[in-house]
Design an enzyme around this catalytic site. Structure first.
Site, PDB file in Angstrom:
ATOM      1  N   ARG A 246      35.856 -77.367 -38.155  1.00  0.00           N
ATOM      2  CA  ARG A 246      34.833 -78.352 -37.774  1.00  0.00           C
ATOM      3  C   ARG A 246      34.980 -79.644 -38.599  1.00  0.00           C
ATOM      4  NH1 ARG A 246      29.910 -75.073 -36.880  1.00  0.00           N
ATOM      5  NH2 ARG A 246      30.621 -74.877 -34.743  1.00  0.00           N
ATOM      6  N   ARG A 271      42.379-114.333 -32.591  1.00  0.00           N
ATOM      7  CA  ARG A 271      41.910-114.785 -31.277  1.00  0.00           C
ATOM      8  C   ARG A 271      41.195-116.134 -31.410  1.00  0.00           C
ATOM      9  NH1 ARG A 271      42.094-115.557 -25.999  1.00  0.00           N
ATOM     10  NH2 ARG A 271      40.090-115.357 -24.913  1.00  0.00           N
ATOM     11  N   GLY A 344      38.110-108.629 -22.135  1.00  0.00           N
ATOM     12  CA  GLY A 344      38.766-108.010 -20.978  1.00  0.00           C
ATOM     13  C   GLY A 344      39.927-107.117 -21.380  1.00  0.00           C
ATOM     14  N   GLU A 367      33.729 -77.935 -29.882  1.00  0.00           N
ATOM     15  CA  GLU A 367      33.449 -77.283 -31.183  1.00  0.00           C
ATOM     16  C   GLU A 367      32.000 -77.539 -31.610  1.00  0.00           C
ATOM     17  OE1 GLU A 367      36.446 -77.152 -34.203  1.00  0.00           O
ATOM     18  OE2 GLU A 367      38.023 -77.563 -32.740  1.00  0.00           O
TER      19      GLU A 367
HETATM   20  C1  LIG Z   1      38.491 -81.603 -24.016  1.00  0.00           C
HETATM   21  C2  LIG Z   1      37.879 -80.264 -24.313  1.00  0.00           C
HETATM   22  C3  LIG Z   1      38.626 -79.291 -24.956  1.00  0.00           C
HETATM   23  C4  LIG Z   1      38.079 -78.025 -25.198  1.00  0.00           C
HETATM   24  N1  LIG Z   1      38.850 -77.055 -25.779  1.00  0.00           N
HETATM   25  C5  LIG Z   1      38.337 -75.801 -25.922  1.00  0.00           C
HETATM   26  C6  LIG Z   1      39.158 -74.735 -26.424  1.00  0.00           C
HETATM   27  O1  LIG Z   1      40.336 -74.928 -26.774  1.00  0.00           O
HETATM   28  N2  LIG Z   1      38.631 -73.497 -26.499  1.00  0.00           N
HETATM   29  C7  LIG Z   1      37.343 -73.220 -26.109  1.00  0.00           C
HETATM   30  O2  LIG Z   1      36.932 -72.059 -26.212  1.00  0.00           O
HETATM   31  N3  LIG Z   1      36.535 -74.212 -25.644  1.00  0.00           N
HETATM   32  C8  LIG Z   1      37.002 -75.488 -25.532  1.00  0.00           C
HETATM   33  N4  LIG Z   1      36.209 -76.501 -25.037  1.00  0.00           N
HETATM   34  C9  LIG Z   1      34.862 -76.175 -24.591  1.00  0.00           C
HETATM   35  C10 LIG Z   1      33.778 -76.762 -25.476  1.00  0.00           C
HETATM   36  O3  LIG Z   1      33.668 -76.073 -26.673  1.00  0.00           O
HETATM   37  C11 LIG Z   1      32.490 -76.786 -24.642  1.00  0.00           C
HETATM   38  O4  LIG Z   1      32.656 -77.785 -23.652  1.00  0.00           O
HETATM   39  C12 LIG Z   1      31.271 -77.060 -25.487  1.00  0.00           C
HETATM   40  O5  LIG Z   1      30.968 -75.970 -26.297  1.00  0.00           O
HETATM   41  C13 LIG Z   1      30.054 -77.363 -24.584  1.00  0.00           C
HETATM   42  O6  LIG Z   1      29.904 -76.359 -23.646  1.00  0.00           O
HETATM   43  P1  LIG Z   1      29.727 -76.748 -22.098  1.00  0.00           P
HETATM   44  O7  LIG Z   1      30.796 -77.686 -21.698  1.00  0.00           O
HETATM   45  O8  LIG Z   1      29.584 -75.489 -21.339  1.00  0.00           O
HETATM   46  O9  LIG Z   1      28.381 -77.572 -22.059  1.00  0.00           O
HETATM   47  P2  LIG Z   1      26.907 -76.974 -22.084  1.00  0.00           P
HETATM   48  O10 LIG Z   1      26.840 -75.783 -22.952  1.00  0.00           O
HETATM   49  O11 LIG Z   1      26.447 -76.861 -20.668  1.00  0.00           O
HETATM   50  O12 LIG Z   1      26.141 -78.163 -22.804  1.00  0.00           O
HETATM   51  C14 LIG Z   1      25.904 -79.402 -22.160  1.00  0.00           C
HETATM   52  C15 LIG Z   1      25.194 -80.323 -23.093  1.00  0.00           C
HETATM   53  O13 LIG Z   1      23.929 -79.791 -23.422  1.00  0.00           O
HETATM   54  C16 LIG Z   1      23.518 -80.367 -24.639  1.00  0.00           C
HETATM   55  N5  LIG Z   1      22.962 -79.301 -25.491  1.00  0.00           N
HETATM   56  C17 LIG Z   1      23.586 -78.236 -26.024  1.00  0.00           C
HETATM   57  N6  LIG Z   1      22.727 -77.492 -26.757  1.00  0.00           N
HETATM   58  C18 LIG Z   1      21.536 -78.135 -26.684  1.00  0.00           C
HETATM   59  C19 LIG Z   1      20.240 -77.878 -27.228  1.00  0.00           C
HETATM   60  N7  LIG Z   1      20.013 -76.795 -27.995  1.00  0.00           N
HETATM   61  N8  LIG Z   1      19.240 -78.728 -26.916  1.00  0.00           N
HETATM   62  C20 LIG Z   1      19.451 -79.796 -26.119  1.00  0.00           C
HETATM   63  N9  LIG Z   1      20.647 -80.106 -25.602  1.00  0.00           N
HETATM   64  C21 LIG Z   1      21.671 -79.270 -25.866  1.00  0.00           C
HETATM   65  C22 LIG Z   1      24.729 -81.041 -25.279  1.00  0.00           C
HETATM   66  O14 LIG Z   1      24.627 -82.438 -25.122  1.00  0.00           O
HETATM   67  C23 LIG Z   1      25.872 -80.516 -24.440  1.00  0.00           C
HETATM   68  O15 LIG Z   1      26.957 -81.434 -24.376  1.00  0.00           O
HETATM   69  C24 LIG Z   1      36.733 -77.767 -24.816  1.00  0.00           C
HETATM   70  C25 LIG Z   1      35.981 -78.768 -24.191  1.00  0.00           C
HETATM   71  C26 LIG Z   1      36.540 -80.003 -23.939  1.00  0.00           C
HETATM   72  C27 LIG Z   1      35.690 -81.050 -23.257  1.00  0.00           C
END
Ligand SMILES: Cc1cc2nc3c(=O)[nH]c(=O)nc-3n(C[C@H](O)[C@H](O)[C@H](O)COP(=O)(O)OP(=O)(O)OC[C@H]3O[C@@H](n4cnc5c(N)ncnc54)[C@H](O)[C@@H]3O)c2cc1C
Length: 387
Positions: A246, A271, A344, A367
């Site tokens: 992290r 610039r 731009g 993460e």
């Molecule tokens: C480019 C990329 C690479 C990744 N690589 C990996 C990987 O290698 N391995 C892996 O296992 N995962 C990976 N992930 C997954 C990543 O860890 C998840 O996208 C992340 O944990 C969020 O889960 P979700 O996308 O399901 O969003 P959700 O869980 O649906 O969350 C959506 C949003 O809800 C909000 N939220 C969350 N908790 C709360 C709360 N308690 N109260 C209010 N709002 C909240 C946040 O703004 C969050 O962004 C990757 C994601 C991306 C975008």
């Protein structure tokens, strides 16, 4: 020339300073991989980072690594420097560490010896498969199952958003084994990419291209020996792995932010505008003041988290969460200011600030999204108060 004054901070030893200088010189001379084919670029970068010895910082010395144990400050400096030069190089480096971290922390000696030396040499590409379509922020809600069948486990389910999905040689997979409800009923496994029953269900394109996929497990059999640690301990292994990496996400954000500030300074000082240059204007100077302060405050939180883990040897859940939250959010603001200063040109496809603008975005989500970090910090702070 990027600001290097942070290297004088007491968080670092001379070995760290020397590491940063060597890597910076190497990256300047050697990081020239063509990014037009993302998979090929990533494979090439992993190989290149392995041959040059940088991936040795992702594994312990007993299995081909550079240092006896994973050193957070080295990981941070490596990610910060690589991100400043090339976001995909940072990604390739980070995933070798994150994807093999569970093996380092919980694998048997046989598993460590089988995978870690190849990870360190860049000969095996690693991936970390935790998230699912309905289990992202709420990761303990995962549904992927591993059912014991004699001396095997049988995996069924889906993992999504898996970085290196489609090009990885092995995946560290977290699945429900049912010893207890929720987080205490999950185990970790290493699954080789060519294991029957494991398929790539979908390749996912994102705004800053890197290999990413949804994985499907259907009657996928892995030997019991492929389990990392005790049955039911997988969630703990996942969290311990994320705890190490992290702070390094914060460091990568710093690298992106520093690159944006460097670009902004270079542009603003040449610039021509209103009879002088952009940097002569006080509103520009205010922006530069904000950007430099945002970077330094994020840097202090990041190096503090890394130093506490390495030197004080204490748990850094709260400090790493603070670093990750502040560094990713601040970097986004710094990069946005840089884009604005470029006018731009800032949104023209192919300029560095345009790609930084896309690259930083997902770091505020993966993460643990910023909201998740905020809740971790609050939980830890309240617990300290109550104690
Ligand atoms: C480019 C990329 C690479 C990744 N690589 C990996 C990987 O290698 N391995 C892996 O296992 N995962 C990976 N992930 C997954 C990543 O860890 C998840 O996208 C992340 O944990 C969020 O889960 P979700 O996308 O399901 O969003 P959700 O869980 O649906 O969350 C959506 C949003 O809800 C909000 N939220 C969350 N908790 C709360 C709360 N308690 N109260 C209010 N709002 C909240 C946040 O703004 C969050 O962004 C990757 C994601 C991306 C975008």
């Amino acid at each position: 020339m990027s600001d290097k004054s942070y290297l004088a901070l007491p968080f670092f030893d001379d070995a760290h300073r020397e590491l940063e200088q060597r890597l910076d010189a190497w990256a300047t001379a050697s990081l020239k991989v063509d990014h037009s084919d993302t998979d090929a670029a990533c494979r090439a970068l992993v190989r290149q980072l392995g041959v040059a010895g940088w991936l040795r910082y992702c594994v312990p010395a007993a299995h081909g690594g550079a240092l006896d144990t994973l050193d957070s400050r080295s990981l941070c400096l490596l990610r910060e420097t690589l991100a400043r030069h090339d976001g995909l190089a940072d990604f390739a480096f980070a995933m070798q560490g994150l994807g093999s971290g569970a093996i380092t922390l919980a694998g048997s000696d046989a598993m460590r010896e089988r995978y870690l030396p190849r990870v360190a040499r860049g000969e095996a590409i690693a991936a970390f498969a935790l998230s699912e379509p309905d289990a992202g922020s709420d990761v303990a809600a995962m549904q992927c199952r591993a059912v014991r069948d004699g001396d095997h486990y049988v995996l069924d389910g889906v993992k999504t958003w898996i970085s290196n999905g489609g090009i990885a040689d092995f995946y560290c997979v977290f699945a429900r084994t049912g010893e207890a409800p929720g987080a205490r009923g999950i185990s970790a496994f290493v699954v080789d990419a060519d294991t029957p029953g494991l398929t790539i269900a979908e390749r996912i394109d994102v705004m800053a291209p890197h290999p990413l996929a949804t994985l499907r497990f259907e009657n996928c059999r892995v030997p019991v020996a492929a389990r990392l640690g005790e049955a039911g301990q997988g969630f703990k292994v996942a969290m311990m792995t994320l705890d190490i990496f992290r702070a390094s996400v914060a460091a990568a954000s710093l690298g992106f932010g520093r690159a944006a500030l460097d670009e902004a300074l270079a542009r603003a000082t040449v610039r021509p505008m209103f009879g002088g240059v952009l940097a002569d204007l006080q509103l520009t100077q205010a922006a530069i003041g904000d950007m430099a302060t945002a970077i330094d405050s994020a840097a202090l939180l990041t190096y503090r988290a890394a130093w506490l883990r390495d030197v004080a040897g204490v748990r850094t859940t709260r400090e790493a969460a603070m670093a990750k939250m502040v560094a990713t959010e601040n970097a986004q603001q710094v990069i946005d200011r840089a884009v604005q200063m470029f006018g731009g040109l800032g949104v023209k496809v192919g300029t560095r600030v345009e790609s930084l603008y896309r690259e930083i975005r997902s770091l505020r989500i993966y993460e643990g999204a910023t909201e998740v970090q905020k809740l971790i910090i609050a939980r830890e702070t309240l617990a300290q108060h109550r104690a």
